[in-house]
Motif scaffolding. Structure first.
Motif, PDB file in Angstrom:
ATOM      1  N   ILE A  70      -6.129  -2.954  -5.414  1.00  0.00           N
ATOM      2  CA  ILE A  70      -6.113  -1.725  -4.615  1.00  0.00           C
ATOM      3  C   ILE A  70      -6.467  -0.514  -5.478  1.00  0.00           C
ATOM      4  O   ILE A  70      -7.165   0.405  -5.024  1.00  0.00           O
ATOM      5  N   LYS A  71      -6.021  -0.508  -6.727  1.00  0.00           N
ATOM      6  CA  LYS A  71      -6.349   0.611  -7.620  1.00  0.00           C
ATOM      7  C   LYS A  71      -7.849   0.679  -7.878  1.00  0.00           C
ATOM      8  O   LYS A  71      -8.450   1.756  -7.864  1.00  0.00           O
TER       9      LYS A  71
ATOM     10  N   PRO B 145       0.819  -1.213   0.000  1.00  0.00           N
ATOM     11  CA  PRO B 145       0.000   0.000   0.000  1.00  0.00           C
ATOM     12  C   PRO B 145       0.854   1.264   0.000  1.00  0.00           C
ATOM     13  O   PRO B 145       1.904   1.283   0.660  1.00  0.00           O
ATOM     14  N   PRO B 146       0.447   2.305  -0.732  1.00  0.00           N
ATOM     15  CA  PRO B 146      -0.825   2.443  -1.454  1.00  0.00           C
ATOM     16  C   PRO B 146      -0.806   1.925  -2.886  1.00  0.00           C
ATOM     17  O   PRO B 146      -1.733   2.180  -3.639  1.00  0.00           O
TER      18      PRO B 146
ATOM     19  N   SER C  72     -10.169  -0.518  -5.956  1.00  0.00           N
ATOM     20  CA  SER C  72     -10.813  -0.175  -4.686  1.00  0.00           C
ATOM     21  C   SER C  72     -10.773   1.322  -4.432  1.00  0.00           C
ATOM     22  O   SER C  72     -11.732   1.910  -3.921  1.00  0.00           O
ATOM     23  N   GLN C  73      -9.674   1.958  -4.801  1.00  0.00           N
ATOM     24  CA  GLN C  73      -9.539   3.407  -4.616  1.00  0.00           C
ATOM     25  C   GLN C  73     -10.595   4.172  -5.410  1.00  0.00           C
ATOM     26  O   GLN C  73     -11.040   5.245  -5.000  1.00  0.00           O
TER      27      GLN C  73
ATOM     28  N   SER D  36     -12.962   2.952   0.739  1.00  0.00           N
ATOM     29  CA  SER D  36     -11.603   2.783   1.252  1.00  0.00           C
ATOM     30  C   SER D  36     -10.779   1.946   0.284  1.00  0.00           C
ATOM     31  O   SER D  36     -11.299   1.011  -0.337  1.00  0.00           O
ATOM     32  N   ALA D  37      -9.501   2.268   0.189  1.00  0.00           N
ATOM     33  CA  ALA D  37      -8.606   1.463  -0.639  1.00  0.00           C
ATOM     34  C   ALA D  37      -8.481   0.049  -0.086  1.00  0.00           C
ATOM     35  O   ALA D  37      -8.143  -0.890  -0.803  1.00  0.00           O
TER      36      ALA D  37
END
Length: 238
Positions: A172-173, A130-131, A175-176, A181-182
């Motif tokens: 994660i991308k 992360p991130p 989710s952002q 939330s990421a």
């Protein structure tokens, strides 16, 4: 941008015609709601840019890819990893397989990749944290007795959703963009296989925001240009 809404162009009747056997989470309502959510947030609109002909050709390209990737909206998870979920002890589990031990006709895994102390760590780039990527690592069977050979699906970032989102960096991308939330899709990646917002949203995220390394283009741009081949290259990473 045009004034016509995307789902005025691609109707529910059309959806039912191209995917008569579609299963949850691939609902028409979920698709339209997710498109509308993203179009409210961003200036570049999905299926609303250019001429009516361009909007139709973008829809055609997106539907062509997503029906192929998801077996006409019947598969929410990558077959080799989780063709059949196993419901046990109030939980949902996967039995990851390699091609040589997978019965494609019956979609069944003969020998689990996480049985007998073995580990599964595909789609995990441990260097990326992360991130920039979800924390990931090897995972094994939940236990060696009642859930022998079964893996917690939320412990791995294998292909899910309408464009088969995979790898910890992509989760994660997405989710952002899609979640509050990421961490949402990092901690619960299987939401992509169970919730329409994420099953469709991850595909739309990839379509609009994912660019090949060193390039400033994406499937959305190439579809508007009428280049289906370029969208195929971007999706397949070639």
């Amino acid at each position: 941008p045009a004034l016509t809404k995307p789902c005025d162009i691609f109707t529910e009747e059309m959806f039912d015609r191209i995917a008569p056997n579609a299963v949850h989470p691939y609902t028409y309502e979920g698709l339209c709601d997710t498109i509308e959510m993203l179009n409210e947030r961003y200036d570049e609109k999905i299926f609303m840019m250019g001429t009516m002909q361009q909007q139709k050709q973008e829809w055609a390209a997106f539907l062509g890819h997503t029906t192929h990737e998801s077996a006409q909206y019947t598969a929410a998870r990558e077959a080799l990893v989780c063709a059949r979920t196993v419901e046990k002890n109030s939980g949902t589990f996967c039995k990851p397989c390699d091609n040589s031990n997978f019965d494609w006709e019956n979609r069944y895994c003969e020998v689990s990749l996480v049985a007998n102390g073995q580990f599964y760590e595909e789609y995990c780039d441990k260097v990326i944290t992360p991130p920039y990527g979800c924390v990931c690592g090897p995972t094994t069977e939940v236990d060696s007795e009642t859930r022998a050979g079964l893996m917690n699906p939320n412990a791995a970032y294998f292909g899910r959703g309408a464009i088969q989102l995979s790898w910890n960096a992509n989760y994660i991308k997405a989710s952002q963009v899609l979640a509050d939330s990421a961490d949402t899709l990092c901690s619960q990646p299987d939401l992509v296989a169970t919730e329409p917002k994420y099953a469709w949203g991850t595909a739309l995220w990839f379509w609009m925001f994912s660019s090949p390394t060193g390039e400033q283009t994406n499937c959305h741009i190439k579809a508007l240009e009428g280049s289906f081949g370029s969208t195929l290259r971007i999706i397949n990473g070639g």
